[in-house]
Design a protein around this motif. Structure first.
Motif, mmCIF file in Angstrom:
data_model
loop_
_atom_site.group_PDB
_atom_site.id
_atom_site.type_symbol
_atom_site.label_atom_id
_atom_site.label_comp_id
_atom_site.label_asym_id
_atom_site.label_seq_id
_atom_site.Cartn_x
_atom_site.Cartn_y
_atom_site.Cartn_z
ATOM 1 N N ARG A 152 5.543 4.213 -1.368
ATOM 2 C CA ARG A 152 5.326 2.959 -0.647
ATOM 3 C C ARG A 152 6.376 2.819 0.451
ATOM 4 N NH1 ARG A 152 2.381 -1.520 -4.251
ATOM 5 N NH2 ARG A 152 1.181 -0.100 -5.567
ATOM 6 N N ARG A 155 -0.961 6.384 11.189
ATOM 7 C CA ARG A 155 -1.975 5.340 11.044
ATOM 8 C C ARG A 155 -2.618 5.017 12.385
ATOM 9 N NH1 ARG A 155 -0.199 -0.456 8.755
ATOM 10 N NH2 ARG A 155 0.841 -0.483 10.777
ATOM 11 N N ARG A 182 -0.655 6.921 1.739
ATOM 12 C CA ARG A 182 -2.049 7.360 1.862
ATOM 13 C C ARG A 182 -2.971 6.177 2.183
ATOM 14 N NH1 ARG A 182 -4.526 11.875 0.049
ATOM 15 N NH2 ARG A 182 -2.783 12.403 -1.332
ATOM 16 N N GLN A 183 -2.729 5.037 1.540
ATOM 17 C CA GLN A 183 -3.575 3.869 1.774
ATOM 18 C C GLN A 183 -3.340 3.288 3.169
ATOM 19 O OE1 GLN A 183 -2.209 1.731 -1.656
ATOM 20 N NE2 GLN A 183 -4.039 2.218 -2.873
ATOM 21 N N ASN A 184 -2.096 3.310 3.653
ATOM 22 C CA ASN A 184 -1.834 2.863 5.017
ATOM 23 C C ASN A 184 -2.572 3.740 6.025
ATOM 24 O OD1 ASN A 184 0.340 0.630 5.743
ATOM 25 N ND2 ASN A 184 0.988 1.546 3.789
ATOM 26 N N GLY A 230 -5.221 5.478 5.378
ATOM 27 C CA GLY A 230 -6.639 5.223 5.178
ATOM 28 C C GLY A 230 -7.121 3.987 5.914
ATOM 29 N N TYR A 231 -6.224 3.001 6.094
ATOM 30 C CA TYR A 231 -6.615 1.808 6.850
ATOM 31 C C TYR A 231 -6.935 2.186 8.295
ATOM 32 C CZ TYR A 231 -6.485 -2.747 9.067
ATOM 33 O OH TYR A 231 -6.814 -3.865 9.793
ATOM 34 N N MET A 285 0.833 -1.196 0.000
ATOM 35 C CA MET A 285 0.000 0.000 0.000
ATOM 36 C C MET A 285 0.873 1.254 0.000
ATOM 37 S SD MET A 285 -2.995 -0.757 2.794
ATOM 38 C CE MET A 285 -4.206 -2.071 2.601
ATOM 39 N N THR A 286 0.336 2.342 -0.553
ATOM 40 C CA THR A 286 1.008 3.626 -0.455
ATOM 41 C C THR A 286 0.841 4.167 0.968
ATOM 42 O OG1 THR A 286 -0.963 4.891 -1.066
ATOM 43 C CG2 THR A 286 0.487 4.141 -2.860
#
Length: 368
Positions: A130, A146, A94-96, A98-99, A91-92
């Motif tokens: 990443r 996160r 941003r995606q981390n 977002g989790y 994950m990028t």
């Protein structure tokens, strides 16, 4: 926020029996490797079930063996930052992050504003990258983000700087200070580094061989001779509060402390700023009378509170300096020659250059 912990747990060859109360702010769980710190945070996170005890956050029970209560880990709303970032590699950034937001929504927690968290941790330029392309300090900042975005009511940080080199530690410490100032999330910070504890903590719980040996403010704990075995003799010292009163043309700053004044290498803070200063015990010399014709610029009138004699040739002397406490580490021979004893008035001598820049923290800027 209040955190109440009491834990008894036995492993093969080791037993843990600790109890402490922690107010709001950063509570540092301090001790040498193997003292039981990680067992405490794993119990709070719900990763282990202890033999006996309880843990409560603001009166809400996480577990209580007496009442047979054990809240599942996912319902405890605890953010856990490990020694390694443990980001999702596919994950990028941003995606981390977002989790974490997904987790908060999934379990009904308040969702922090991502833009605010990104700005506070200085990770805006990393969002499209990443984890494999990040430095260790950058990965830890993303891991903290996160955890914050998961809506925690308690943040556990288990030696988050232990795997970083000195340059990366220096990079991330200001972000941790800002985190402690700008979020309302209480933090239990695990460390065996006196420097980190002195810089970040509002409360210190010192643990040795599975037992709490001292708890209180950093000033109280770090200047207590009885805590020296836990701190390590080379790291023994004290943290005192001061205010900047002047900057001199020769590159020195003048500070007012409760027991007098200090002259230190120039501090990047305006006149009137409040600072905290860490003074190492091995940097203080003692004299029965004021000294003339020496290069050391700082001579503070002090009174001996206690002496702690170890098995070796050294003695740790606790000193009263105004309302503060200092520690001096000298030889047994010197203590005997000077006739040092509780109640004796003397002078603590400290070279200005003995206090490094990294041992001075400006409150509300690079400090608490």
């Amino acid at each position: 926020m209040s955190l109440s912990v009491a834990i008894r747990h036995a492993f093969s060859g080791f037993s843990l029996d600790v109890a402490f109360e922690a107010p709001a702010g950063v509570t540092a769980l301090f001790g040498r490797s193997g003292s039981g710190k990680t067992t405490v945070v794993n119990a709070l996170a719900g990763l282990i079930a202890v033999d006996a005890g309880h843990a409560r956050v603001d009166g809400d029970t996480l577990f209580d063996t007496g009442e047979r209560v054990f809240l599942p880990p996912h319902r405890r709303r605890i953010g856990y930052v490990f020694q390694e970032a443990r980001l999702f590699p596919h994950m990028t950034v941003r995606q981390n992050l977002g989790y974490g937001r997904w987790f908060a929504r999934r379990y009904g927690a308040d969702v922090a504003d991502m833009e605010s968290v990104v700005e506070m941790l200085g990770i805006g330029a990393l969002l499209a990258r990443r984890p494999g392309t990040l430095s260790g300090g950058e990965r830890q900042r993303v891991a903290i983000g996160r955890a914050l975005l998961s809506g925690p009511r308690l943040l556990l940080m288990d030696e988050p700087l232990a795997s970083l080199d000195e340059a990366r530690k220096t990079e991330i410490l200001p972000y941790l200070e800002r985190l402690s100032r700008e979020t309302k999330v209480p933090i239990l910070y695990v460390s065996h580094s006196v420097a980190e504890v002195a810089r970040l903590a509002t409360t210190v719980v010192a643990i040795d061989e599975g037992r709490v040996v001292r708890s209180g403010t950093p000033t109280e704990v770090l200047s207590d001779p009885q805590a020296v075995p836990t701190l390590g003799i080379r790291d023994a010292g004290a943290v005192i509060g001061a205010s900047v009163t002047a900057h001199h043309a020769d590159g020195l700053s003048e500070l007012a402390i409760s027991g007098g004044r200090l002259l230190l290498p120039r501090i990047a803070a305006g006149q009137g700023a409040r600072v905290r200063v860490r003074i190492h015990a091995h940097d203080i010399m003692l004299s029965l009378t004021p000294q003339e014709g020496i290069s050391a610029l700082n001579q503070l009138p002090v009174e001996i509170v206690s002496l702690r004699r170890g098995d070796g040739p050294g003695v740790v002397v606790q000193l009263r300096c105004g309302s503060d406490r200092l520690l001096a580490r000298i030889t047994r021979r010197s203590a005997d020659a000077l006739g040092l004893a509780p109640g004796l008035a003397c002078h603590a001598i400290l070279k200005s250059v003995a206090v490094a820049q990294e041992d001075v923290w400006v409150e509300g800027k690079d400090g608490r």
